[in-house]
Design an enzyme around this catalytic site. Structure first.
Site, PDB file in Angstrom:
ATOM      1  N   CYS A  55      14.063  11.045  35.919  1.00 29.25           N
ATOM      2  CA  CYS A  55      15.026   9.933  36.101  1.00 29.25           C
ATOM      3  C   CYS A  55      14.307   8.793  36.831  1.00 29.25           C
ATOM      4  CB  CYS A  55      16.242  10.397  36.898  1.00 29.25           C
ATOM      5  SG  CYS A  55      17.196  11.675  36.053  1.00 29.25           S
ATOM      6  N   CYS A  60      17.664  12.958  48.502  1.00 27.35           N
ATOM      7  CA  CYS A  60      16.652  13.953  48.148  1.00 27.35           C
ATOM      8  C   CYS A  60      15.318  13.363  47.707  1.00 27.35           C
ATOM      9  CB  CYS A  60      17.197  14.825  47.027  1.00 27.35           C
ATOM     10  SG  CYS A  60      17.687  13.897  45.580  1.00 27.35           S
ATOM     11  N   GLU A  79      13.153  20.062  50.545  1.00 26.34           N
ATOM     12  CA  GLU A  79      14.029  19.422  51.535  1.00 26.34           C
ATOM     13  C   GLU A  79      15.424  20.021  51.485  1.00 26.34           C
ATOM     14  OE1 GLU A  79      14.063  15.178  50.892  1.00 26.34           O
ATOM     15  OE2 GLU A  79      11.927  15.229  50.444  1.00 26.34           O
ATOM     16  N   SER A  86      25.179  19.772  40.685  1.00 20.19           N
ATOM     17  CA  SER A  86      24.952  18.480  40.038  1.00 20.19           C
ATOM     18  C   SER A  86      23.863  18.615  38.981  1.00 20.19           C
ATOM     19  CB  SER A  86      24.541  17.463  41.102  1.00 20.19           C
ATOM     20  OG  SER A  86      24.332  16.205  40.517  1.00 20.19           O
ATOM     21  N   CYS A 119      10.602  18.015  40.126  1.00 19.51           N
ATOM     22  CA  CYS A 119      11.565  17.960  39.027  1.00 19.51           C
ATOM     23  C   CYS A 119      10.871  17.438  37.780  1.00 19.51           C
ATOM     24  CB  CYS A 119      12.718  17.037  39.410  1.00 19.51           C
ATOM     25  SG  CYS A 119      14.071  17.039  38.223  1.00 19.51           S
ATOM     26  N   SER A 159      25.519  13.790  36.467  1.00 19.98           N
ATOM     27  CA  SER A 159      24.858  12.526  36.782  1.00 19.98           C
ATOM     28  C   SER A 159      24.858  11.682  35.515  1.00 19.98           C
ATOM     29  CB  SER A 159      23.422  12.794  37.242  1.00 19.98           C
ATOM     30  OG  SER A 159      23.458  13.562  38.420  1.00 19.98           O
ATOM     31  N   LEU A 160      25.838  10.821  35.411  1.00 19.78           N
ATOM     32  CA  LEU A 160      26.003  10.041  34.173  1.00 19.78           C
ATOM     33  C   LEU A 160      25.204   8.739  34.277  1.00 19.78           C
ATOM     34  CD1 LEU A 160      27.431   9.966  31.430  1.00 19.78           C
ATOM     35  CD2 LEU A 160      29.390   8.880  32.563  1.00 19.78           C
ATOM     36  N   CYS A 172      14.838   8.138  40.740  1.00 20.19           N
ATOM     37  CA  CYS A 172      14.880   9.296  41.646  1.00 20.19           C
ATOM     38  C   CYS A 172      13.509   9.615  42.237  1.00 20.19           C
ATOM     39  CB  CYS A 172      15.414  10.505  40.883  1.00 20.19           C
ATOM     40  SG  CYS A 172      15.569  11.974  41.908  1.00 20.19           S
ATOM     41  N   CYS A 218      23.059  20.591  51.542  1.00 18.32           N
ATOM     42  CA  CYS A 218      22.535  20.146  50.257  1.00 18.32           C
ATOM     43  C   CYS A 218      21.205  20.867  50.038  1.00 18.32           C
ATOM     44  CB  CYS A 218      22.343  18.630  50.295  1.00 18.32           C
ATOM     45  SG  CYS A 218      21.600  17.973  48.809  1.00 18.32           S
ATOM     46  N   GLU A 223      16.372  20.134  39.212  1.00 18.68           N
ATOM     47  CA  GLU A 223      17.501  20.153  38.278  1.00 18.68           C
ATOM     48  C   GLU A 223      17.988  21.609  38.210  1.00 18.68           C
ATOM     49  OE1 GLU A 223      19.700  18.369  36.490  1.00 18.68           O
ATOM     50  OE2 GLU A 223      20.314  20.349  35.812  1.00 18.68           O
TER      51      GLU A 223
HETATM   52  N1  SAH Z   1      18.991  17.065  39.120  1.00 18.32           N
HETATM   53  C1  SAH Z   1      20.352  17.029  39.504  1.00 18.32           C
HETATM   54  C2  SAH Z   1      20.586  17.103  41.004  1.00 18.32           C
HETATM   55  C3  SAH Z   1      19.680  16.382  41.937  1.00 18.32           C
HETATM   56  S1  SAH Z   1      19.910  14.694  42.347  1.00 18.32           S
HETATM   57  C4  SAH Z   1      21.038  15.823  38.915  1.00 18.32           C
HETATM   58  O1  SAH Z   1      20.380  15.050  38.243  1.00 18.32           O
HETATM   59  O2  SAH Z   1      22.241  15.704  39.042  1.00 18.32           O
HETATM   60  C5  SAH Z   1      21.490  14.506  43.050  1.00 18.32           C
HETATM   61  C6  SAH Z   1      22.115  13.180  42.671  1.00 18.32           C
HETATM   62  O3  SAH Z   1      21.426  12.065  43.276  1.00 18.32           O
HETATM   63  C7  SAH Z   1      22.098  12.910  41.166  1.00 18.32           C
HETATM   64  O4  SAH Z   1      23.330  12.376  40.766  1.00 18.32           O
HETATM   65  C8  SAH Z   1      20.995  11.888  41.044  1.00 18.32           C
HETATM   66  O5  SAH Z   1      21.084  11.176  39.840  1.00 18.32           O
HETATM   67  C9  SAH Z   1      21.212  11.059  42.290  1.00 18.32           C
HETATM   68  N2  SAH Z   1      20.099  10.215  42.694  1.00 18.32           N
HETATM   69  C10 SAH Z   1      18.788  10.416  42.520  1.00 18.32           C
HETATM   70  N3  SAH Z   1      18.071   9.389  43.010  1.00 18.32           N
HETATM   71  C11 SAH Z   1      18.950   8.526  43.522  1.00 18.32           C
HETATM   72  C12 SAH Z   1      18.829   7.264  44.171  1.00 18.32           C
HETATM   73  N4  SAH Z   1      17.633   6.695  44.387  1.00 18.32           N
HETATM   74  N5  SAH Z   1      19.956   6.661  44.558  1.00 18.32           N
HETATM   75  C13 SAH Z   1      21.175   7.241  44.349  1.00 18.32           C
HETATM   76  N6  SAH Z   1      21.345   8.415  43.750  1.00 18.32           N
HETATM   77  C14 SAH Z   1      20.252   9.057  43.318  1.00 18.32           C
END
Ligand code: SAH
Length: 348
Positions: free
Chosen positions: A123, A339, A99, A198, A119, A221-222, A126, A112, A167
């Site tokens: 997480c 995403c 995407e 990110s 991935c 992404s904390l 996600c 983006c 990632e």
């Molecule tokens: N893998 C990378 C980049 C991809 S995700 C990362 O972890 O940073 C881009 C951002 O969207 C990250 O901050 C991720 O944690 C966040 N994200 C993923 N799923 C989400 C959701 N359901 N709601 C809000 N943010 C989300």
């Protein structure tokens, strides 16, 4: 970086300028041909060697024998009715899907991009992780997402966020090659100051990236200020704890002078308490950074929820505690622009 397609041809969009020059030399052609071809690929964005009209027909035929220009196939195009966000589902040559999202801001267009098919990071909140990991994207497949959107939407993209599926630091070499390619002085010339990468926090690669000092913004992404809670929603925290991550972030800032952005997807009942805000403030206080609060996007498979009002309250609380925090603008909400959601629908 030299990579090949299934028929053994070199993927020409993967080649940095010097590498293309070397390939042209191997064909026994003068150096300046590399400049012409690079311009066709990265400035005029040719999709076929036949378009390279200032190159002789004979050389075009030889190029076609040895090299390929990979393309992305549009499976779906969704346009938001509330803003000008456009989301594409692309099919790659091997049938995998990714995407890409085009967003319009008052200062220009940002894309983006995805960096992997799926991935591995797992997480919990996600969608990208749900359909599983298939493979890394090549540098040219990341680049093509930008070029393809520029061609089909007729826009000139000024910013890129590596926040799509995947990632990026788990596909480090291809991502760095992509960054060198998109900013190439003889090619697309996009300023890396307008690029954000990110990561969920692959600590060794943050040190590597700092050494390159490319000028891009690092987004971390904390999502949780303590190890116990973070490990529950982000398995990567079992490999790299928050103190190691913060040390790497401080090194990145010291090496590059670029302010780090911390992403915090606010999830009701998980990371949105007063105590979480206090811990976050204690963790980041005194560090030159920005905190982006994102109301967590609902995904069908998970229970998590939050809303904009809660995100606003949390950001205000952080502000009172001395942090620089804002709520991320939501674009393309009606087309699930976040995403992973479209690919997920397509894979099942
Ligand atoms: N893998 C990378 C980049 C991809 S995700 C990362 O972890 O940073 C881009 C951002 O969207 C990250 O901050 C991720 O944690 C966040 N994200 C993923 N799923 C989400 C959701 N359901 N709601 C809000 N943010 C989300």
């Amino acid at each position: 970086m030299v990579s090949y397609d299934s028929s053994g041809k070199i993927d020409i969009l993967d080649l940095l300028y010097d590498e293309l020059e070397e390939q042209i030399r191997l064909l026994g052609e003068p150096k300046f041909r590399a400049g012409q071809i690079f311009d066709w690929l990265h400035v005029k964005k040719a999709t076929d060697f036949a378009q390279m009209t200032n190159v002789s027909a004979q050389l075009r035929a030889r190029l076609k024998e040895k090299f390929c220009i990979k393309s992305l196939f549009v499976v779906k195009r969704l346009e938001s009715s509330t803003d000008n966000t456009v989301k594409y589902l692309y099919e790659l040559e091997d049938g995998n899907h990714i995407e890409t999202v085009l967003m319009e801001y008052n200062y220009g267009h940002t894309v983006c991009v995805s960096s992997q098919v799926g991935c591995k990071m797992g997480c919990r909140f996600c969608a990208s992780t749900l359909a599983g990991f298939k493979r890394d994207l090549t540098s040219s497949e990341i680049l093509s997402q930008v070029y393809e959107i520029e061609r089909s939407e007729g826009v000139n993209v000024s910013g890129i966020v590596l926040m799509g599926i995947g990632e990026p630091l788990d596909n480090y070499d291809n991502v760095v090659n992509f960054l060198k390619q998109i900013s190439a002085p003889k090619g697309r010339k996009l300023s890396l100051r307008h690029v954000s990468l990110s990561t969920c926090g692959i600590v060794p690669r943050i040190y590597d990236l700092a050494k390159l000092d490319l000028g891009l913004t690092l987004s971390i992404s904390l999502h949780c200020p303590n190890d116990k809670g973070r490990s529950e929603i982000m398995p990567v925290n079992n490999s790299y704890r928050i103190d190691e991550l913060m040390k790497a972030c401080k090194d990145y800032f010291a090496a590059t002078g670029r302010r780090i952005s911390f992403e915090y997807a606010l999830i009701s009942g998980v990371n949105d308490s007063k105590n979480d805000a206090d811990e976050l403030a204690a963790l980041l206080r005194g560090f030159n950074c920005h905190v982006n609060i994102i109301p967590v996007n609902k995904i069908k498979e998970r229970e998590y929820s939050s809303d904009r009002a809660a995100a606003k309250r949390f950001a205000e609380l952080l502000g009172k505690l001395g942090l620089n925090a804002t709520v991320r603008r939501t674009l393309g909400a009606d087309i699930d622009a976040a995403c992973g959601q479209l690919r997920r629908e397509y894979e099942i």
